[in-house]
Design a protein around this motif. Structure first.
Motif, PDB file in Angstrom:
ATOM      1  N   GLN A   1      -1.774   0.719   7.466  1.00  0.00           N
ATOM      2  CA  GLN A   1      -1.314   0.000   6.763  1.00  0.00           C
ATOM      3  C   GLN A   1      -0.020  -1.031   6.981  1.00  0.00           C
ATOM      4  OE1 GLN A   1      -0.849   3.368   4.452  1.00  0.00           O
ATOM      5  NE2 GLN A   1       1.120   2.953   3.883  1.00  0.00           N
TER       6      GLN A   1
ATOM      7  N   THR B   1       0.907  -1.419  -0.321  1.00  0.00           N
ATOM      8  CA  THR B   1      -0.188  -0.324  -0.404  1.00  0.00           C
ATOM      9  C   THR B   1       1.088   1.540   0.357  1.00  0.00           C
ATOM     10  OG1 THR B   1      -1.250  -1.823   0.935  1.00  0.00           O
ATOM     11  CG2 THR B   1      -1.642   0.987   1.400  1.00  0.00           C
TER      12      THR B   1
ATOM     13  N   ASP C   1       3.148   0.654  -6.166  1.00  0.00           N
ATOM     14  CA  ASP C   1       3.002  -1.154  -5.538  1.00  0.00           C
ATOM     15  C   ASP C   1       3.663  -2.274  -6.524  1.00  0.00           C
ATOM     16  OD1 ASP C   1       2.317  -4.153  -4.388  1.00  0.00           O
ATOM     17  OD2 ASP C   1       1.092  -3.156  -3.538  1.00  0.00           O
TER      18      ASP C   1
ATOM     19  N   SER D   1       0.035   6.224   0.605  1.00  0.00           N
ATOM     20  CA  SER D   1      -0.762   6.348   1.037  1.00  0.00           C
ATOM     21  C   SER D   1      -0.771   7.538   1.376  1.00  0.00           C
ATOM     22  CB  SER D   1      -1.739   5.792   2.226  1.00  0.00           C
ATOM     23  OG  SER D   1      -0.841   6.156   3.129  1.00  0.00           O
TER      24      SER D   1
ATOM     25  N   CYS E   1      -7.860   1.441   5.727  1.00  0.00           N
ATOM     26  CA  CYS E   1      -6.592   2.009   5.718  1.00  0.00           C
ATOM     27  C   CYS E   1      -6.939   3.321   6.335  1.00  0.00           C
ATOM     28  CB  CYS E   1      -6.222   1.741   4.684  1.00  0.00           C
ATOM     29  SG  CYS E   1      -5.520   0.214   4.508  1.00  0.00           S
TER      30      CYS E   1
ATOM     31  N   VAL F   1      -5.589   6.303  -0.496  1.00  0.00           N
ATOM     32  CA  VAL F   1      -5.073   5.700  -0.626  1.00  0.00           C
ATOM     33  C   VAL F   1      -5.224   4.278  -1.851  1.00  0.00           C
ATOM     34  CG1 VAL F   1      -6.759   3.745   1.106  1.00  0.00           C
ATOM     35  CG2 VAL F   1      -4.163   3.426   0.956  1.00  0.00           C
ATOM     36  N   THR F   2      -3.905   3.884  -2.232  1.00  0.00           N
ATOM     37  CA  THR F   2      -4.115   2.725  -2.996  1.00  0.00           C
ATOM     38  C   THR F   2      -3.270   1.406  -2.688  1.00  0.00           C
ATOM     39  OG1 THR F   2      -4.612   2.051  -5.629  1.00  0.00           O
ATOM     40  CG2 THR F   2      -2.095   3.359  -5.151  1.00  0.00           C
ATOM     41  N   THR F   3      -3.640   0.251  -3.742  1.00  0.00           N
ATOM     42  CA  THR F   3      -3.416  -1.037  -3.207  1.00  0.00           C
ATOM     43  C   THR F   3      -3.400  -2.003  -4.309  1.00  0.00           C
ATOM     44  OG1 THR F   3      -2.687  -2.416  -1.347  1.00  0.00           O
ATOM     45  CG2 THR F   3      -5.078  -2.484  -1.549  1.00  0.00           C
TER      46      THR F   3
ATOM     47  N   VAL G   1      -9.823  -1.745  -0.189  1.00  0.00           N
ATOM     48  CA  VAL G   1      -8.227  -0.705   0.817  1.00  0.00           C
ATOM     49  C   VAL G   1      -9.683   0.002   1.415  1.00  0.00           C
ATOM     50  CG1 VAL G   1      -7.987   0.947  -1.086  1.00  0.00           C
ATOM     51  CG2 VAL G   1      -6.051   0.515   0.464  1.00  0.00           C
TER      52      VAL G   1
END
Length: 228
Positions: free
Chosen positions: A49, A2, A166, A4, A37, A26-28, A33
């Motif tokens: 995270q 993750t 990621d 963020s 998170c 945030v991104t994953t 997510v």
């Protein structure tokens, strides 16, 4: 898994009163997510995270509401958490910032703190992801200050993704989320301030498109019902 960004921005409202807005994006490379998170309220913004402990975000916001500074609140929660070596936790309050990366977080993991923001990530392609996210936010805070914070946070994540994001390319299903709140008492909160894309192969593109549509819908509703 993750990366963020959490942000605090001062501004002056239409009545000339000093206010703050808080945002987290945030991104994953996992689904959902936005449910785990990001946390934000009129008191601050927090992201939890790595080996995610949702309680850190929930209790962190409770502590901020009780008047604790974000650094004191989050440090106290980590001190009581036996799994802190595998956690990442960061955020902003009304006056302070805080960022923590546990020694056992996987892959490249780290964070950066600015005067009014924090960025953190783990299992990333490298430090450049965090740096690109932070640099993009700083640039846009000056050049695009009139744009909604939600858009600028999504753009900052986009810069991090372009820098490698990621590193787990074998996981196709991804997600992203953005939440923005304010100390301002408004009758109608903009629809685009709380958005999630829970399962997609193109999370930031989809979140950006969702933001654009939500903004268009919000502005159309204001125009239609302005007199009412």
């Amino acid at each position: 898994m993750t990366f963020s960004i959490c942000v605090r921005e001062p501004y002056v409202d239409a009545d000339g009163d000093d206010q703050h807005r808080f945002g987290v994006a945030v991104t994953t490379r996992l689904p959902g997510v936005g449910a785990l998170c990001p946390f934000a309220s009129e008191h601050g913004a927090v992201a939890t995270q790595a080996l995610t402990n949702v309680e850190l975000g929930e209790k962190g916001m409770d502590y901020l509401e009780d008047g604790l500074a974000v650094d004191d609140a989050l440090r106290a929660l980590l001190n009581a958490d036996d799994g802190r070596a595998e956690r990442q936790l960061h955020g902003v309050g009304s006056e302070a910032t805080f960022a923590f990366t546990g020694d056992d977080c996987l892959g490249w993991a780290g964070h950066r703190e600015g005067d009014d923001y924090t960025v953190a990530g783990n299992l990333l392609a490298g430090e450049g992801v965090v740096e690109a996210t932070a640099d993009a936010y700083e640039r846009n805070a000056d050049a695009d200050a009139d744009e909604p914070l939600a858009k600028r946070l999504i753009d900052a994540l986009g810069a991090g993704h372009a820098a490698g994001g990621d590193k787990r390319d074998d996981l196709a299903i991804q997600s992203a989320a953005v939440v923005v709140t304010s100390t301002e008492d408004r009758e109608t909160e903009p629809y685009y301030n709380d958005l999630r894309v829970d399962a997609t192969e193109t999370p930031l593109r989809d979140l950006r498109e969702t933001f654009s549509m939500a903004r268009e819908g919000y502005e159309a509703a204001l125009e239609k019902y302005a007199e009412e």
